[in-house]
Design a protein around this motif. Structure first.
Motif, PDB file in Angstrom:
ATOM      1  N   ASP A  19      14.441   5.083   2.943  1.00 37.64           N
ATOM      2  CA  ASP A  19      13.222   4.532   2.351  1.00 37.64           C
ATOM      3  C   ASP A  19      12.637   3.428   3.233  1.00 37.64           C
ATOM      4  OD1 ASP A  19      11.363   4.635   0.101  1.00 37.64           O
ATOM      5  OD2 ASP A  19      11.990   2.581  -0.254  1.00 37.64           O
ATOM      6  N   THR A  49      16.314  -2.232  -6.207  1.00 42.88           N
ATOM      7  CA  THR A  49      15.111  -3.042  -6.262  1.00 42.88           C
ATOM      8  C   THR A  49      13.987  -2.242  -6.905  1.00 42.88           C
ATOM      9  OG1 THR A  49      15.825  -3.906  -4.156  1.00 42.88           O
ATOM     10  CG2 THR A  49      13.585  -4.452  -4.846  1.00 42.88           C
ATOM     11  N   ASN A  82      23.423  -1.219   0.664  1.00 47.73           N
ATOM     12  CA  ASN A  82      23.521  -2.678   0.701  1.00 47.73           C
ATOM     13  C   ASN A  82      22.922  -3.342  -0.532  1.00 47.73           C
ATOM     14  OD1 ASN A  82      24.633  -2.485   3.242  1.00 47.73           O
ATOM     15  ND2 ASN A  82      22.622  -2.583   4.233  1.00 47.73           N
ATOM     16  N   GLU A  83      22.333  -2.548  -1.397  1.00 50.79           N
ATOM     17  CA  GLU A  83      21.685  -3.104  -2.579  1.00 50.79           C
ATOM     18  C   GLU A  83      22.696  -3.286  -3.702  1.00 50.79           C
ATOM     19  OE1 GLU A  83      17.656  -3.281  -2.451  1.00 50.79           O
ATOM     20  OE2 GLU A  83      18.946  -3.898  -0.832  1.00 50.79           O
ATOM     21  N   GLU A  84      22.740  -4.496  -4.243  1.00 45.40           N
ATOM     22  CA  GLU A  84      23.620  -4.718  -5.395  1.00 45.40           C
ATOM     23  C   GLU A  84      23.006  -4.075  -6.630  1.00 45.40           C
ATOM     24  OE1 GLU A  84      24.107  -8.930  -5.640  1.00 45.40           O
ATOM     25  OE2 GLU A  84      24.688  -9.007  -3.531  1.00 45.40           O
ATOM     26  N   VAL A  85      21.708  -4.310  -6.750  1.00 46.47           N
ATOM     27  CA  VAL A  85      20.961  -3.707  -7.858  1.00 46.47           C
ATOM     28  C   VAL A  85      19.773  -3.024  -7.218  1.00 46.47           C
ATOM     29  CG1 VAL A  85      19.665  -4.188  -9.975  1.00 46.47           C
ATOM     30  CG2 VAL A  85      21.578  -5.651  -9.309  1.00 46.47           C
ATOM     31  N   HIS A 125      12.314   2.287  -5.752  1.00 48.20           N
ATOM     32  CA  HIS A 125      12.800   2.193  -4.381  1.00 48.20           C
ATOM     33  C   HIS A 125      14.165   2.871  -4.311  1.00 48.20           C
ATOM     34  CE1 HIS A 125      14.158   0.679  -0.585  1.00 48.20           C
ATOM     35  NE2 HIS A 125      15.170   0.056  -1.154  1.00 48.20           N
ATOM     36  N   ILE A 126      14.237   3.926  -3.507  1.00 47.31           N
ATOM     37  CA  ILE A 126      15.493   4.659  -3.408  1.00 47.31           C
ATOM     38  C   ILE A 126      16.269   4.127  -2.213  1.00 47.31           C
ATOM     39  CG2 ILE A 126      16.564   6.953  -3.311  1.00 47.31           C
ATOM     40  CD1 ILE A 126      14.592   6.697  -5.652  1.00 47.31           C
ATOM     41  N   CYS A 127      17.279   3.347  -2.495  1.00 49.90           N
ATOM     42  CA  CYS A 127      18.063   2.765  -1.418  1.00 49.90           C
ATOM     43  C   CYS A 127      19.175   3.721  -0.988  1.00 49.90           C
ATOM     44  CB  CYS A 127      18.671   1.444  -1.866  1.00 49.90           C
ATOM     45  SG  CYS A 127      19.732   0.728  -0.629  1.00 49.90           S
ATOM     46  N   THR A 128      19.215   3.986   0.310  1.00 49.00           N
ATOM     47  CA  THR A 128      20.258   4.873   0.808  1.00 49.00           C
ATOM     48  C   THR A 128      21.205   4.143   1.759  1.00 49.00           C
ATOM     49  OG1 THR A 128      18.770   5.567   2.568  1.00 49.00           O
ATOM     50  CG2 THR A 128      18.886   6.981   0.618  1.00 49.00           C
ATOM     51  N   CYS A 129      20.965   2.820   1.897  1.00 53.06           N
ATOM     52  CA  CYS A 129      21.782   2.093   2.863  1.00 53.06           C
ATOM     53  C   CYS A 129      23.072   1.563   2.254  1.00 53.06           C
ATOM     54  CB  CYS A 129      20.987   0.931   3.466  1.00 53.06           C
ATOM     55  SG  CYS A 129      20.588  -0.339   2.274  1.00 53.06           S
ATOM     56  N   LEU A 138       0.840  -1.202   0.000  1.00 55.48           N
ATOM     57  CA  LEU A 138       0.000   0.000   0.000  1.00 55.48           C
ATOM     58  C   LEU A 138       0.876   1.253   0.000  1.00 55.48           C
ATOM     59  CD1 LEU A 138      -2.921   1.093   0.141  1.00 55.48           C
ATOM     60  CD2 LEU A 138      -2.737   1.005   2.629  1.00 55.48           C
ATOM     61  N   TYR A 139       1.986   1.168   0.700  1.00 54.78           N
ATOM     62  CA  TYR A 139       2.947   2.285   0.753  1.00 54.78           C
ATOM     63  C   TYR A 139       3.371   2.676  -0.663  1.00 54.78           C
ATOM     64  CZ  TYR A 139       7.487   4.552   1.551  1.00 54.78           C
ATOM     65  OH  TYR A 139       8.553   5.425   1.535  1.00 54.78           O
ATOM     66  N   GLU A 140       3.683   1.663  -1.479  1.00 52.06           N
ATOM     67  CA  GLU A 140       4.117   1.941  -2.848  1.00 52.06           C
ATOM     68  C   GLU A 140       2.970   2.443  -3.720  1.00 52.06           C
ATOM     69  OE1 GLU A 140       6.049  -1.570  -4.267  1.00 52.06           O
ATOM     70  OE2 GLU A 140       7.826  -1.232  -3.045  1.00 52.06           O
ATOM     71  N   GLU A 189      19.966   3.347   8.704  1.00 57.80           N
ATOM     72  CA  GLU A 189      20.814   3.801   7.587  1.00 57.80           C
ATOM     73  C   GLU A 189      20.052   3.991   6.282  1.00 57.80           C
ATOM     74  OE1 GLU A 189      23.646   0.646   7.499  1.00 57.80           O
ATOM     75  OE2 GLU A 189      24.842   1.449   9.152  1.00 57.80           O
ATOM     76  N   CYS A 190      18.842   3.453   6.200  1.00 56.32           N
ATOM     77  CA  CYS A 190      18.109   3.488   4.927  1.00 56.32           C
ATOM     78  C   CYS A 190      16.816   4.296   5.072  1.00 56.32           C
ATOM     79  CB  CYS A 190      17.799   2.060   4.470  1.00 56.32           C
ATOM     80  SG  CYS A 190      16.936   1.995   2.892  1.00 56.32           S
ATOM     81  N   ARG A 246      19.973  -6.539   2.978  1.00 59.12           N
ATOM     82  CA  ARG A 246      19.409  -5.769   1.873  1.00 59.12           C
ATOM     83  C   ARG A 246      18.000  -5.306   2.236  1.00 59.12           C
ATOM     84  NH1 ARG A 246      20.090  -8.881  -3.660  1.00 59.12           N
ATOM     85  NH2 ARG A 246      19.253  -6.886  -4.336  1.00 59.12           N
ATOM     86  N   GLU A 254       1.980   9.169   1.928  1.00 64.23           N
ATOM     87  CA  GLU A 254       1.707   7.834   2.481  1.00 64.23           C
ATOM     88  C   GLU A 254       1.155   7.925   3.908  1.00 64.23           C
ATOM     89  OE1 GLU A 254       4.598   8.798   1.190  1.00 64.23           O
ATOM     90  OE2 GLU A 254       5.186   7.431  -0.433  1.00 64.23           O
ATOM     91  N   VAL A 285       0.263   4.114  -2.771  1.00 64.07           N
ATOM     92  CA  VAL A 285      -0.083   5.506  -2.426  1.00 64.07           C
ATOM     93  C   VAL A 285       1.007   6.453  -2.932  1.00 64.07           C
ATOM     94  CG1 VAL A 285      -0.543   7.128  -0.537  1.00 64.07           C
ATOM     95  CG2 VAL A 285      -1.445   4.813  -0.420  1.00 64.07           C
ATOM     96  N   PHE A 345       5.261   3.676   7.994  1.00 59.17           N
ATOM     97  CA  PHE A 345       3.949   3.493   7.364  1.00 59.17           C
ATOM     98  C   PHE A 345       3.261   2.238   7.929  1.00 59.17           C
ATOM     99  CE2 PHE A 345       1.267   1.700   4.005  1.00 59.17           C
ATOM    100  CZ  PHE A 345       0.498   2.785   3.636  1.00 59.17           C
TER     101      PHE A 345
END
Lengths: 216, 82
Positions: B45, A211, A206-209, A200-204, A100-102, B42-43, B12, A116, A104, B52
Motif C-alpha cells: 500500500d 491505520t 509494522n502496524e500495531e493497529v 489502509h491495507i498494511c502488508t509490512c 488525494l490517493y485515498e 515490504e508494504c 510504521r 489512482e 480517488v 501516486f
C-alpha cells in the motif's frame, strides 16, 4: 575585456535559456501577465548591471531567480499592492490529513488499470496550472520552484530568503493543498466518494493497529 | 559479530508516508532513507501511495516544457538594446 565580453555572453545565454522559467516564477509571484513580463525585464536589466557580483557562474540560474524575487519583494513593499494570498479558512483546515490517493481510491472513478494512477494520467496540464494558481502565494511559488523548475530546498531557501525548514514545510503543505484543489475539480466532473472509508491495507507487518484511512 | 547499530528500525506506515516528500526531493539521507526504502519494498500500500505521489510530482514537472516564446523574444530585444 575579453573575459567581460565572455561573461556577458554567458549571462545572455542563461537569461534566454531561462526565459520561460523566469516568467513562470514571476507569474507565480504576481499572478498578472503584464506585471510578470515587467518583472522579468527588470530582472534582466538588473542582472546585466550587476553581473560582476556573480562569483560562481554555475549558480547563474539561482542568482537570476533570486534577483527576480528581490525585485518582486521590493515592488510589493513600494506599492503595498494586495495580492491574492489567502485561501478560505475551511480549505486550509486539516489539509495535512488530506490524501488525494485515498479520495480517488474511495471514489466512483474507475478505469481499466489502477484508478489512482489513471486519475493522474487524466489530469490536464491546464488543470494543474489552474490548481497551482489557486494556492496562496508562498505555497505556489515554492511548489513552482521545487516541482516545476527542480530547485533544491537549499536553492529555494536562497532564492526566497527563508530558512530551509520553512521551504520544506511549505512544500509539504503546498502538495496537500494542490491535491485538495485537484479533488475539487474532480468533483466538478462528477467524481465523488462512494465508500465511507478507504481502509489502509498494511502488508509490512509494522502496524500495531491498522491505520484507518480518511474519514468522510 | 553482528553490529546492532547497523540494523534498521522497522517504521510504521504513518511514519513512512511522512517521509515521502523528503525522499522524493532527495532530502532524506542515511538511516532514515534506508528505513523508508525497506518499508516501501515490504508494504504494497505504501508502495502504491508513493508511486501516486511521484506520478503527481512528474505531472506538475511537465509544466516546465511549456515554452513562452513571446517572453524569449522580448528578452532578446531587451538584451540587444542594453
Amino acid at each position: 575585456m575579453l573575459n567581460t565580453h565572455f561573461r556577458k555572453e554567458t549571462l545572455s545565454l542563461a537569461v534566454l535559456a531561462n526565459a520561460s522559467a523566469l516568467k513562470r516564477f514571476a507569474y507565480s509571484l504576481c499572478q498578472d501577465q503584464s506585471e510578470a513580463e515587467d518583472l522579468v525585464a527588470e530582472t534582466v536589466v538588473n542582472a546585466f548591471e550587476n553581473f560582476h557580483q556573480l562569483k560562481d557562474d554555475a549558480k547563474i540560474k539561482q542568482w537570476l531567480f533570486r534577483i527576480l524575487n528581490n525585485i518582486s519583494v521590493s515592488n510589493y513593499r513600494k506599492n503595498k499592492k494586495q495580492r491574492k494570498t489567502e485561501l478560505p479558512v475551511d480549505t486550509i483546515i486539516a489539509d495535512h490529513e488530506f490524501s488525494l490517493y485515498e479520495r480517488v481510491g474511495a471514489s466512483n472513478f474507475t478505469d481499466a488499470g489502477t484508478p489512482e494512477k489513471s486519475f493522474i494520467a487524466k489530469i490536464t496540464k491546464e488543470k494543474i496550472l489552474q490548481a497551482i494558481h489557486e494556492l496562496p502565494e508562498e505555497f505556489r511559488t515554492t511548489l513552482t520552484l521545487c516541482d516545476v523548475d527542480e530547485f533544491s530546498y537549499a536553492e529555494i531557501a536562497t532564492i526566497t530568503r527563508v530558512p530551509i525548514g520553512t521551504v520544506r514545510s511549505r512544500i509539504a503543505r503546498a502538495r496537500k493543498l494542490l491535491q485538495k484543489q485537484l479533488w475539487l475539480y474532480a468533483q466538478e466532473l462528477g467524481i465523488k466518494t462512494v465508500q465511507k472509508e478507504k481502509e489502509h491495507i498494511c502488508t509490512c507487518g509494522n502496524e500495531e493497529v491498522k491505520t484507518p484511512g480518511i474519514k468522510i | 559479530m553482528k553490529n546492532k547499530k547497523n540494523e534498521l528500525t522497522a517504521i510504521r506506515c504513518e511514519e513512512a508516508v511522512a517521509r515521502f516528500n523528503d525522499f522524493m526531493d532527495n532530502y532524506l539521507k542515511g538511516r532514515s532513507r534506508k528505513e523508508l526504502v525497506k518499508h516501501i519494498a515490504e508494504c504494497r500500500d505504501c508502495m502504491d501511495r508513493f508511486e501516486f505521489e511521484q506520478l503527481l510530482k512528474s505531472k506538475v514537472h511537465e509544466l516546465s516544457t511549456s515554452a513562452d516564446k513571446a517572453m524569449k523574444t522580448k528578452i532578446e530585444n531587451l538584451i540587444a538594446s542594453l
